[in-house]
Design a protein around this motif. Structure first.
Motif, PDB file in Angstrom:
ATOM      1  N   GLU A   1       0.832  -1.198   0.000  1.00 27.30           N
ATOM      2  CA  GLU A   1       0.000   0.000   0.000  1.00 27.30           C
ATOM      3  C   GLU A   1       0.869   1.252   0.000  1.00 27.30           C
ATOM      4  OE1 GLU A   1      -3.273   2.239   2.889  1.00 27.30           O
ATOM      5  OE2 GLU A   1      -2.847   0.099   3.161  1.00 27.30           O
ATOM      6  N   ALA A   2       1.910   1.235   0.822  1.00 28.11           N
ATOM      7  CA  ALA A   2       2.842   2.365   0.838  1.00 28.11           C
ATOM      8  C   ALA A   2       3.565   2.475  -0.501  1.00 28.11           C
ATOM      9  CB  ALA A   2       3.845   2.183   1.979  1.00 28.11           C
TER      10      ALA A   2
ATOM     11  N   ALA B   1       4.118   7.853   3.847  1.00 24.93           N
ATOM     12  CA  ALA B   1       2.947   7.290   3.169  1.00 24.93           C
ATOM     13  C   ALA B   1       1.891   6.830   4.154  1.00 24.93           C
ATOM     14  CB  ALA B   1       3.378   6.131   2.261  1.00 24.93           C
TER      15      ALA B   1
ATOM     16  N   GLN C   1       2.447   1.614  -3.413  1.00 21.94           N
ATOM     17  CA  GLN C   1       1.534   2.197  -4.388  1.00 21.94           C
ATOM     18  C   GLN C   1       1.442   3.708  -4.205  1.00 21.94           C
ATOM     19  OE1 GLN C   1      -2.325   0.308  -4.870  1.00 21.94           O
ATOM     20  NE2 GLN C   1      -3.257   2.324  -4.970  1.00 21.94           N
ATOM     21  N   HIS C   2       1.392   4.160  -2.949  1.00 26.56           N
ATOM     22  CA  HIS C   2       1.292   5.594  -2.665  1.00 26.56           C
ATOM     23  C   HIS C   2       2.515   6.335  -3.191  1.00 26.56           C
ATOM     24  CE1 HIS C   2       0.234   9.247  -0.425  1.00 26.56           C
ATOM     25  NE2 HIS C   2       1.506   9.306  -0.106  1.00 26.56           N
TER      26      HIS C   2
ATOM     27  N   LYS D   1      -5.583   1.894  -7.111  1.00 26.03           N
ATOM     28  CA  LYS D   1      -6.043   3.278  -7.128  1.00 26.03           C
ATOM     29  C   LYS D   1      -5.839   3.914  -8.499  1.00 26.03           C
ATOM     30  CE  LYS D   1      -5.482   4.228  -2.181  1.00 26.03           C
ATOM     31  NZ  LYS D   1      -4.784   5.053  -1.169  1.00 26.03           N
ATOM     32  N   ARG D   2      -4.740   3.545  -9.152  1.00 27.20           N
ATOM     33  CA  ARG D   2      -4.489   4.063 -10.500  1.00 27.20           C
ATOM     34  C   ARG D   2      -5.057   3.141 -11.571  1.00 27.20           C
ATOM     35  NH1 ARG D   2       1.070   4.813  -8.684  1.00 27.20           N
ATOM     36  NH2 ARG D   2       1.761   3.319 -10.259  1.00 27.20           N
TER      37      ARG D   2
END
Length: 633
Positions: free
Chosen positions: A36-37, A54, A39-40, A106-107
């Motif tokens: 998750e981090a 993040a 991806q951020h 998310k993207r």
């Protein structure tokens, strides 16, 4: 437990040097949290500071959590000179040895390293290949249209394909895909028992808030019920386009004409990917075959004709293509000459299989000839033209089956979505898969930046504006010497030279003493020159813009684009694609005048081919090199 005992234990802890940021100690932290981090931040290798930023941890707590994951074997650490330690997932260590899929929900992006053909085939069913770097890395984007056009009967089937391709479950991505799947099944066109067309909505809310807000009396007569509208005859294509643009594609369930039966046998074996194209077309009854030149879209279309087994109308941009379709149909199918007709400025024969030009089919005085016959299949060749005002008229010929063909369904006016609403969804195979399998040879592509030939042209360019500047750069006379050099460097190759301007074509033809094939060339002379090239009686032709798509150019070993790639991405695809055939060793050289807008245009347009997996090189030709070229001749 008291309220005091259940309070956040980090409330009164110091911030560990990170201002007032809390330092949570009891929140779960797993490899999924690390992803998750990642991806951020946008990269798979992170520092403790970037993880802290993040996830809004203190750096001390982030380091502690990273250490714990490292001890568990989920992360690896590496000391580097620019930061004390970086962290990355253990699975990255064997990246060079196996396929790896990373999802950025998310993207809505999927990055795949070293994917096998099965994975690529699965991904192509719900995602768009945005970038490819040889065999190393592929970047897919899941767009709304990709979900709307997914070849599945249910969301459960699509979900199964996603999990097979990703080898994992991504709940956020699946939730978004589910929402798009639902949008794609809100509206339907059906046929009323009295014969007219009805637009149906899933519920009164979507009917009132979407359809009845976007459509007017030009499209529908009146409501039939809270969820049904009576459609005006001939407005079906416009309704599909308008609602598609509003984010609600329309399912077409009309009882359309299937035409008279016509037995068609294909007398050539389809390649595996061509059979897949035909199967996907058969499932939906509509679609656009998308593939590079040389991938056999025309033969695959004849496979679709054989599947439909009904009378067929083929629409093409020019009479030259009509003639070539006629010859190919007679060569590769069981149809005989009296069953195939051409309808254009030269001939006007309507037969069970009729090949007509878009312009003729769209003219009111000829429309009845096509409307009176019930076509089982309409084929739109070079369908990237369909959104244009002249060609769009032909889409009113709505048969039960509609098929488009295009090497590059891209429009510089961004109206390419209309292609898929008016004809059908894209059906294709990514170019790299065809390169890898050897069905289509990847040409070597090189941009060569050529200096000015003389100060007169350079000064004219400096004082010109707008399109005139681009024309002067395109017609740089220094390109004549560069063409001579490239031809002398490949003395045994069959070459096509492309130009965008007639004057430049004439100058090159005079300098090289070879024919120039343009729109001014009579049809019989054009046919004679092309046949001579095919039979190896000629090894060099100069071709104007007419060669991009209106005619079926013969295969060449060498393509030199003297000007024209600044026109459009589609033009770049067409011209580079003239060398894409199963035989390897093809070369494409693109000439651009150094330091001008043409240089920027060429680089930008060829990025489109780079994203499809082709390797693009760049070379600067200096003045001394030009002198050496002259000396070598």
């Amino acid at each position: 437990m008291t309220d005091e005992e259940s309070a956040d234990p980090t409330e009164d802890l110091p911030a560990d040097g990170d201002g007032d940021r809390p330092a949570p100690t009891d929140e779960p932290f797993s490899i999924a949290t690390f992803h998750e981090a990642s991806q951020h931040v946008g990269r798979p290798v992170l520092t403790a500071a970037s993880v802290a930023d993040a996830l809004e941890y203190s750096q001390a707590v982030a380091t502690e959590r990273l250490e714990a994951l490292a001890e568990a074997g989920d992360l690896q650490r590496l000391s580097v000179s620019t930061d004390p330690v970086v962290w990355y997932p253990t699975e990255l260590e064997d990246l060079t040895d196996r396929e790896r899929v990373v999802v950025f929900p998310k993207r809505r992006e999927i990055v795949v390293d070293r994917p096998d053909q099965f994975t690529r085939a699965q991904l192509s069913q719900f995602a768009h290949l945005e970038d490819a770097n040889g065999e190393e890395s592929y970047r897919y984007v899941v767009r709304p249209a990709d979900v709307w056009q997914a070849p599945h009967d249910s969301f459960a089937d699509l979900q199964r394909t996603m999990r097979q391709a990703l080898d994992q479950r991504s709940d956020p991505l699946e939730e978004w895909v589910r929402s798009q799947w639902d949008r794609a099944h809100q509206f339907r066109l059906t046929t009323h028992e009295d014969g007219y067309t009805v637009l149906e909505g899933d519920n009164p809310e979507v009917m009132g808030n979407v359809a009845r807000q976007k459509l007017d009396e030009e499209h529908v007569h009146a409501p039939i019920s809270e969820t049904e509208d009576w459609v005006r005859e001939g407005a079906e294509a416009a309704i599909k386009r308008i609602l598609y643009e509003a984010g609600y594609p329309v399912q077409d369930h009309r009882d359309l004409e299937s035409g008279e039966d016509l037995a068609i046998a294909l007398e050539v074996s389809l390649r595996e990917y061509q059979r897949t194209w035909v199967d996907r077309f058969a499932e939906r009854g509509e679609g656009v075959f998308v593939g590079p030149p040389g991938s056999g879209k025309t033969v695959a279309a004849m496979g679709a004709m054989a599947h439909v087994g009904g009378e067929t109308l083929v629409l093409v941009p020019s009479r030259d293509l009509a003639r070539q379709w006629n010859d190919t149909i007679l060569e590769y199918t069981s149809l005989e000459a009296h069953q195939v007709g051409q309808y254009h400025g030269g001939q006007k024969h309507v037969r069970p299989v009729t090949i007509a030009t878009y312009q003729i089919a769209g003219m009111d005085r000829h429309r009845s000839l096509f409307d009176d016959r019930e076509w089982g299949l309409v084929v739109f060749d070079e369908c990237q033209h369909v959104p244009s005002d002249v060609y769009r008229r032909s889409t009113r010929l709505q048969s039960r089956h509609r098929l488009g063909l295009s090497a590059s369904p891209i429009r510089e006016d961004d109206r390419q979505t209309e292609i898929f609403t008016l004809v059908g969804p894209p059906i294709g195979t990514d170019w790299q898969a065809l390169f890898d399998a050897g069905f289509v040879a990847e040409p070597e592509l090189e941009i060569r930046y050529v200096p000015w030939d003389d100060e007169e042209q350079r000064n004219a360019y400096s004082s010109a504006e707008g399109r005139e500047r681009y024309r002067i750069a395109a017609e740089n006379r220094g390109k004549i010497d560069e063409v001579r050099y490239l031809l002398s460097a490949h003395p045994d190759g069959k070459a096509l030279i492309f130009v965008d301007y007639l004057e430049q074509g004439r100058e090159l033809a005079d300098a090289l003493e070879v024919p120039f094939l343009s729109g001014e060339t009579p049809h019989h002379e054009r046919r004679r020159l092309l046949e001579a090239f095919r039979r190896d009686e000629r090894d060099l032709l100069i071709v104007s813009r007419v060669g991009d798509e209106g005619i079926d150019l013969p295969t060449a070993d060498l393509a030199i684009v003297a000007s024209g790639l600044g026109g459009s991405r589609r033009q770049g695809t067409q011209r580079a694609g003239r060398t894409m055939r199963p035989a390897g060793g093809a070369l494409v050289y693109v000439l651009a005048t150094r330091g001008t807008r043409e240089e920027d245009f060429a680089r930008r347009q060829l990025q489109h081919l780079g994203r499809k997996g082709m390797t693009v090189r760049e070379e600067t030709v200096d003045s001394e090199q030009v002198t050496e070229h002259d000396g070598d001749r």
